[in-house]
Design a protein around this motif. Sequence first.
Motif, PDB file in Angstrom:
ATOM      1  N   ARG A 121     -37.951   9.934 -32.539  1.00 17.80           N
ATOM      2  CA  ARG A 121     -37.062  11.209 -32.377  1.00 17.80           C
ATOM      3  C   ARG A 121     -35.618  10.747 -32.829  1.00 17.80           C
ATOM      4  N   PRO A 122     -34.996  11.609 -33.269  1.00 19.03           N
ATOM      5  CA  PRO A 122     -33.514  11.224 -33.819  1.00 19.03           C
ATOM      6  C   PRO A 122     -32.840  10.194 -33.000  1.00 19.03           C
ATOM      7  N   SER A 123     -32.363   8.993 -33.714  1.00 18.10           N
ATOM      8  CA  SER A 123     -31.583   8.106 -32.665  1.00 18.10           C
ATOM      9  C   SER A 123     -30.582   8.543 -31.794  1.00 18.10           C
ATOM     10  N   GLY A 124     -29.873   9.738 -32.259  1.00 15.60           N
ATOM     11  CA  GLY A 124     -28.847  10.217 -31.584  1.00 15.60           C
ATOM     12  C   GLY A 124     -29.328  10.747 -30.153  1.00 15.60           C
ATOM     13  N   ASP A 125     -30.557  11.157 -30.095  1.00 13.62           N
ATOM     14  CA  ASP A 125     -31.044  11.591 -28.801  1.00 13.62           C
ATOM     15  C   ASP A 125     -31.414  10.687 -27.670  1.00 13.62           C
ATOM     16  N   LEU A 126     -31.136   9.292 -28.152  1.00 16.35           N
ATOM     17  CA  LEU A 126     -31.346   8.544 -27.353  1.00 16.35           C
ATOM     18  C   LEU A 126     -30.138   7.664 -26.601  1.00 16.35           C
ATOM     19  N   THR A 127     -28.938   8.385 -27.294  1.00 12.49           N
ATOM     20  CA  THR A 127     -27.749   7.889 -26.816  1.00 12.49           C
ATOM     21  C   THR A 127     -27.432   8.065 -25.153  1.00 12.49           C
ATOM     22  N   GLU A 128     -27.791   9.163 -24.910  1.00 11.16           N
ATOM     23  CA  GLU A 128     -27.334   9.464 -23.462  1.00 11.16           C
ATOM     24  C   GLU A 128     -28.054   8.337 -22.484  1.00 11.16           C
ATOM     25  N   ARG A 129     -29.044   7.901 -22.769  1.00 13.60           N
ATOM     26  CA  ARG A 129     -29.885   7.052 -21.829  1.00 13.60           C
ATOM     27  C   ARG A 129     -29.912   5.554 -22.531  1.00 13.60           C
ATOM     28  N   ALA A 130     -29.125   5.418 -23.266  1.00 10.26           N
ATOM     29  CA  ALA A 130     -28.937   4.147 -23.787  1.00 10.26           C
ATOM     30  C   ALA A 130     -28.465   2.880 -22.823  1.00 10.26           C
ATOM     31  N   ASP A 131     -27.985   3.250 -21.663  1.00  7.85           N
ATOM     32  CA  ASP A 131     -27.669   2.206 -20.668  1.00  7.85           C
ATOM     33  C   ASP A 131     -28.788   2.291 -19.464  1.00  7.85           C
ATOM     34  N   HIS A 132     -29.642   3.026 -19.617  1.00  9.23           N
ATOM     35  CA  HIS A 132     -30.734   3.066 -18.583  1.00  9.23           C
ATOM     36  C   HIS A 132     -31.441   1.625 -18.595  1.00  9.23           C
ATOM     37  N   PRO A 133     -31.665   1.213 -17.502  1.00 14.51           N
ATOM     38  CA  PRO A 133     -32.476  -0.108 -17.451  1.00 14.51           C
ATOM     39  C   PRO A 133     -33.809  -0.021 -18.211  1.00 14.51           C
ATOM     40  N   THR A 134     -34.695   1.117 -18.199  1.00 13.30           N
ATOM     41  CA  THR A 134     -35.661   0.822 -19.117  1.00 13.30           C
ATOM     42  C   THR A 134     -35.445   0.724 -20.624  1.00 13.30           C
ATOM     43  N   MET A 135     -34.517   1.561 -20.978  1.00 10.71           N
ATOM     44  CA  MET A 135     -34.022   1.410 -22.451  1.00 10.71           C
ATOM     45  C   MET A 135     -33.407   0.249 -22.804  1.00 10.71           C
ATOM     46  N   ARG A 136     -32.506  -0.481 -21.925  1.00 12.75           N
ATOM     47  CA  ARG A 136     -31.996  -1.501 -22.253  1.00 12.75           C
ATOM     48  C   ARG A 136     -33.206  -2.965 -22.441  1.00 12.75           C
ATOM     49  N   GLY A 137     -34.465  -2.593 -21.414  1.00  9.14           N
ATOM     50  CA  GLY A 137     -35.220  -3.629 -21.483  1.00  9.14           C
ATOM     51  C   GLY A 137     -36.124  -3.371 -22.822  1.00  9.14           C
ATOM     52  N   ILE A 138     -36.207  -2.278 -23.124  1.00  9.89           N
ATOM     53  CA  ILE A 138     -37.126  -2.256 -24.310  1.00  9.89           C
ATOM     54  C   ILE A 138     -36.341  -2.656 -25.569  1.00  9.89           C
ATOM     55  N   VAL A 139     -35.029  -2.430 -25.580  1.00 14.06           N
ATOM     56  CA  VAL A 139     -34.123  -2.913 -26.653  1.00 14.06           C
ATOM     57  C   VAL A 139     -34.232  -4.455 -26.730  1.00 14.06           C
ATOM     58  N   ALA A 140     -34.024  -4.943 -25.532  1.00 15.15           N
ATOM     59  CA  ALA A 140     -34.126  -6.616 -25.380  1.00 15.15           C
ATOM     60  C   ALA A 140     -35.426  -7.130 -25.939  1.00 15.15           C
ATOM     61  N   ALA A 141     -36.568  -6.680 -25.178  1.00 16.26           N
ATOM     62  CA  ALA A 141     -37.969  -7.054 -25.731  1.00 16.26           C
ATOM     63  C   ALA A 141     -38.017  -7.114 -27.012  1.00 16.26           C
ATOM     64  N   GLU A 142     -37.672  -6.093 -27.976  1.00 14.72           N
ATOM     65  CA  GLU A 142     -38.131  -5.738 -29.190  1.00 14.72           C
ATOM     66  C   GLU A 142     -37.181  -6.669 -30.092  1.00 14.72           C
ATOM     67  N   GLY A 143     -36.291  -7.457 -29.275  1.00 12.60           N
ATOM     68  CA  GLY A 143     -35.335  -8.442 -30.237  1.00 12.60           C
ATOM     69  C   GLY A 143     -34.125  -7.963 -30.528  1.00 12.60           C
ATOM     70  N   ALA A 144     -33.521  -6.761 -29.792  1.00 14.66           N
ATOM     71  CA  ALA A 144     -32.012  -6.180 -29.885  1.00 14.66           C
ATOM     72  C   ALA A 144     -31.809  -5.558 -31.190  1.00 14.66           C
ATOM     73  N   HIS A 145     -32.689  -5.210 -32.053  1.00 13.25           N
ATOM     74  CA  HIS A 145     -32.449  -4.742 -33.245  1.00 13.25           C
ATOM     75  C   HIS A 145     -32.211  -3.087 -33.266  1.00 13.25           C
ATOM     76  N   ALA A 146     -32.634  -2.433 -32.149  1.00 14.79           N
ATOM     77  CA  ALA A 146     -32.501  -1.090 -32.225  1.00 14.79           C
ATOM     78  C   ALA A 146     -31.315  -0.673 -31.863  1.00 14.79           C
ATOM     79  N   ILE A 147     -30.704   0.350 -32.359  1.00 18.25           N
ATOM     80  CA  ILE A 147     -29.521   0.893 -31.918  1.00 18.25           C
ATOM     81  C   ILE A 147     -29.656   2.425 -31.684  1.00 18.25           C
ATOM     82  N   LEU A 148     -28.936   2.700 -30.426  1.00 23.78           N
ATOM     83  CA  LEU A 148     -29.461   3.829 -29.713  1.00 23.78           C
ATOM     84  C   LEU A 148     -27.952   4.872 -29.975  1.00 23.78           C
ATOM     85  N   GLY A 149     -27.819   4.964 -31.313  1.00 20.11           N
ATOM     86  CA  GLY A 149     -26.795   6.022 -31.629  1.00 20.11           C
ATOM     87  C   GLY A 149     -27.090   6.774 -33.006  1.00 20.11           C
ATOM     88  N   GLN A 150     -26.367   7.906 -33.016  1.00 27.15           N
ATOM     89  CA  GLN A 150     -26.800   8.930 -33.880  1.00 27.15           C
ATOM     90  C   GLN A 150     -26.564   8.330 -35.271  1.00 27.15           C
TER      91      GLN A 150
END
Length: 131
Positions: A66-95
């Motif tokens: 989905r568009p990365s901007g759709d993820l911004t609202e949930r960026a601070d959710h523990p699941t999202m933070r966990g996925i980004v951390a596990a992935e290596g912190a390359h993902a940016i959840l911004g528009q």
Amino acid sequence: MALTLEEANRIAQGALAKAQALNIRINVAVCDAGGRLIAFQRMDNAIWAGVYGSQGKAVASAAFGRPSGDLTERADHPTMRGIVAAEGAHAILGQGAVPIIRNGVVEGACGVGGGTGQQDEDCARAGVEQL
């Protein structure tokens, strides 16, 4: 069908053309479904931070389909933070990135950095529309 280099370059060129029309300077990254870079372009005098922003937004868009901007609202959710951390912190959840979806399958994403979030997304969409 996997995204080809020719297609990725066509997407990047479409994003650059939109940036020129908007009179902004961008970085554009096109990645595959696994978030790995296929094509990258940086306009003359584009901000260097956009190198990382464009790639990170493309990774996020490909990962979630989905568009990365759709993820911004949930960026601070523990699941999202966990996925980004596990992935290596390359993902940016911004528009600024949109997925490349063909026949219902995510084949990758186009991410842009250098303008506002909306300008970046508009450029990314213009790129993907070249397919």
